[in-house]
Design a protein around this motif. Sequence first.
Motif, PDB file in Angstrom:
ATOM      1  N   UNK A 123     -14.440   2.695 -19.109  1.00 52.00           N
ATOM      2  CA  UNK A 123     -13.617   3.784 -18.583  1.00 52.00           C
ATOM      3  C   UNK A 123     -13.115   4.679 -19.721  1.00 52.00           C
ATOM      4  N   UNK A 124     -12.735   4.058 -20.823  1.00 55.54           N
ATOM      5  CA  UNK A 124     -12.257   4.833 -21.964  1.00 55.54           C
ATOM      6  C   UNK A 124     -13.357   5.763 -22.476  1.00 55.54           C
ATOM      7  N   UNK A 125     -14.579   5.259 -22.509  1.00 56.23           N
ATOM      8  CA  UNK A 125     -15.698   6.114 -22.890  1.00 56.23           C
ATOM      9  C   UNK A 125     -15.885   7.261 -21.921  1.00 56.23           C
ATOM     10  N   UNK A 126     -15.712   6.998 -20.627  1.00 59.11           N
ATOM     11  CA  UNK A 126     -15.820   8.053 -19.625  1.00 59.11           C
ATOM     12  C   UNK A 126     -14.752   9.118 -19.788  1.00 59.11           C
ATOM     13  N   UNK A 127     -13.540   8.694 -20.172  1.00 54.30           N
ATOM     14  CA  UNK A 127     -12.450   9.657 -20.405  1.00 54.30           C
ATOM     15  C   UNK A 127     -12.820  10.621 -21.522  1.00 54.30           C
ATOM     16  N   UNK A 149     -10.783  15.784 -12.393  1.00 51.53           N
ATOM     17  CA  UNK A 149     -11.198  14.381 -12.303  1.00 51.53           C
ATOM     18  C   UNK A 149     -10.309  13.501 -13.176  1.00 51.53           C
ATOM     19  N   UNK A 150      -9.982  13.976 -14.373  1.00 53.78           N
ATOM     20  CA  UNK A 150      -9.093  13.205 -15.249  1.00 53.78           C
ATOM     21  C   UNK A 150      -7.712  13.050 -14.608  1.00 53.78           C
ATOM     22  N   UNK A 151      -7.213  14.119 -13.994  1.00 57.94           N
ATOM     23  CA  UNK A 151      -5.916  14.026 -13.311  1.00 57.94           C
ATOM     24  C   UNK A 151      -6.000  13.083 -12.117  1.00 57.94           C
ATOM     25  N   UNK A 152      -7.100  13.135 -11.377  1.00 55.88           N
ATOM     26  CA  UNK A 152      -7.261  12.253 -10.223  1.00 55.88           C
ATOM     27  C   UNK A 152      -7.294  10.788 -10.651  1.00 55.88           C
ATOM     28  N   UNK A 153      -7.883  10.522 -11.832  1.00 54.48           N
ATOM     29  CA  UNK A 153      -7.876   9.143 -12.331  1.00 54.48           C
ATOM     30  C   UNK A 153      -6.453   8.647 -12.515  1.00 54.48           C
ATOM     31  N   UNK A 182      -6.022   3.271 -21.315  1.00 53.51           N
ATOM     32  CA  UNK A 182      -6.896   4.336 -20.815  1.00 53.51           C
ATOM     33  C   UNK A 182      -6.055   5.490 -20.271  1.00 53.51           C
ATOM     34  N   UNK A 183      -5.014   5.160 -19.477  1.00 55.36           N
ATOM     35  CA  UNK A 183      -4.163   6.218 -18.913  1.00 55.36           C
ATOM     36  C   UNK A 183      -3.434   6.975 -20.017  1.00 55.36           C
ATOM     37  N   UNK A 184      -2.932   6.258 -21.016  1.00 54.96           N
ATOM     38  CA  UNK A 184      -2.246   6.923 -22.113  1.00 54.96           C
ATOM     39  C   UNK A 184      -3.198   7.827 -22.901  1.00 54.96           C
ATOM     40  N   UNK A 185      -4.452   7.422 -22.998  1.00 57.77           N
ATOM     41  CA  UNK A 185      -5.443   8.255 -23.684  1.00 57.77           C
ATOM     42  C   UNK A 185      -5.658   9.565 -22.943  1.00 57.77           C
ATOM     43  N   UNK A 216       4.647   8.345 -15.549  1.00 54.25           N
ATOM     44  CA  UNK A 216       4.347   8.631 -16.945  1.00 54.25           C
ATOM     45  C   UNK A 216       5.273   7.801 -17.819  1.00 54.25           C
ATOM     46  N   UNK A 217       4.681   6.914 -18.587  1.00 55.71           N
ATOM     47  CA  UNK A 217       5.454   6.058 -19.486  1.00 55.71           C
ATOM     48  C   UNK A 217       4.952   6.194 -20.918  1.00 55.71           C
ATOM     49  N   UNK A 218       4.421   7.387 -21.224  1.00 54.40           N
ATOM     50  CA  UNK A 218       3.892   7.647 -22.558  1.00 54.40           C
ATOM     51  C   UNK A 218       4.328   9.046 -22.986  1.00 54.40           C
ATOM     52  N   UNK A 219       3.921   9.449 -24.177  1.00 55.67           N
ATOM     53  CA  UNK A 219       4.272  10.766 -24.702  1.00 55.67           C
ATOM     54  C   UNK A 219       3.190  11.773 -24.351  1.00 55.67           C
ATOM     55  N   UNK A 220       3.622  12.952 -23.846  1.00 57.36           N
ATOM     56  CA  UNK A 220       2.721  14.095 -23.671  1.00 57.36           C
ATOM     57  C   UNK A 220       3.271  15.205 -24.555  1.00 57.36           C
ATOM     58  N   UNK A 221       2.435  15.735 -25.409  1.00 56.61           N
ATOM     59  CA  UNK A 221       2.893  16.696 -26.406  1.00 56.61           C
ATOM     60  C   UNK A 221       2.257  18.063 -26.151  1.00 56.61           C
ATOM     61  N   UNK A 222       3.076  19.029 -25.667  1.00 59.29           N
ATOM     62  CA  UNK A 222       2.640  20.400 -25.475  1.00 59.29           C
ATOM     63  C   UNK A 222       3.257  21.310 -26.544  1.00 59.29           C
ATOM     64  N   UNK A 223       3.470  20.789 -27.734  1.00 61.58           N
ATOM     65  CA  UNK A 223       4.117  21.530 -28.809  1.00 61.58           C
ATOM     66  C   UNK A 223       3.407  22.858 -29.072  1.00 61.58           C
TER      67      UNK A 223
END
Length: 384
Positions: A123-127, A149-153, A182-185, A216-223
């Motif tokens: 799955x990580x490879x697919x991401x 598709x990534x958002x749907x995952x 995988x989700x955090x990636x 969401x339990x990770x960091x998202x950076x839109x700096x």
Amino acid sequence: MSPRLQRRPAERRGLNLWPVGPVLALAFAVALLVAGGVFYTAWELLGARGLKPEHRLDSSTLFDLVKLSFGVVAGAGALVALIVAYRRQRVDEDGALRDATRLHTERFTTAVSQLGDSAPAVQLGGVHALAGLADDAPTQALRQTCIDVLCAYLQLPHAPDPGADDPADRDEHHRYLALRTVRHTVLRLIGDHYRLPAGTHGSWQGCNLDLSGITIDATINFLGATFADGLVNFAGTTFTGSEVIFTGAKFSGGTVDFNAATFSGDLLTFVHAIFSDGNVKFSRAKFAGGTVDFNAAKFSGGSVDFNAATFSGGDVTFDQATFSHSYVSFNGAAFSGGNVNFTRATRSGGNDLYGGLGPGPYDLIPRAGESVPPGLVLPDTWMP
């Protein structure tokens, strides 16, 4: 996918060329009109009043007529060759686009199959494959499909962490941790691509992003990202122990939607963000902890909407923010805990800066040159 996402107009596919006969006739007609216009202009500039009649056709005049005839034929041939070359170029470009789309579809099918595999490593490879496909997509619509598709995952249901206390659950615990990676990636890649300047290879700015209803339990950076178009949708999303960074982001037309989102022990930062026309929506959001930070943000248009939000903990701070013709609304918001702070914020123009903050809301932020109040800190029992 959420029905609230903005629809983009479908991109035209295939060629839509006129028949070559009418095109050639039109081209010759335009050429004759242009030649006539040039001849008439030159005639007027030279001040000619007439033509000297020739009673006999000598060899020099005949030779000039022959050269003129060959020149007309050569010009007509060049015009035909130009039109044919243009049509051939269009056909070649369309063929290249079809080939690129066919290759993209084949790679897309493989990447989606990897994403649907039961093994987290696959799955990580697919991401990563889908992110690369979005970068190389021949059209904006195909890029948006990869992002969807990534958002749907991320929106797919997943089993909770069973914990590692019971040895019988240890394998499921390890699988949970692998799938969380995988989700955090996915979240990290989304931030990485949105931070790239619009127009550069790999930039996803301007695309819709649907992260609604997920946890969401990770960091998202839109700096430093620019939101000039599209919708970034966090509606109904639960933020727990996460950090979402919009530091230095520019909102000049896009919308970031946190409607009905839940914040618990997280940091959402808009420090030094610039709002010139975009909108950020927190309607019906629940603040049970954490901090929403608009420190030193600049509002010269657009709005921030906290209507009907519920504050039972945490802080919303506008320290040193500047306002000019912007609107921040707390209509219907309920406070049983937490603080909203406008310390050292200033405003330089505009009306209706605030709504729902009780009597005298326009005195909360002084105009330029006026004294600065200590700011507003709402008590635990305050209600609008």
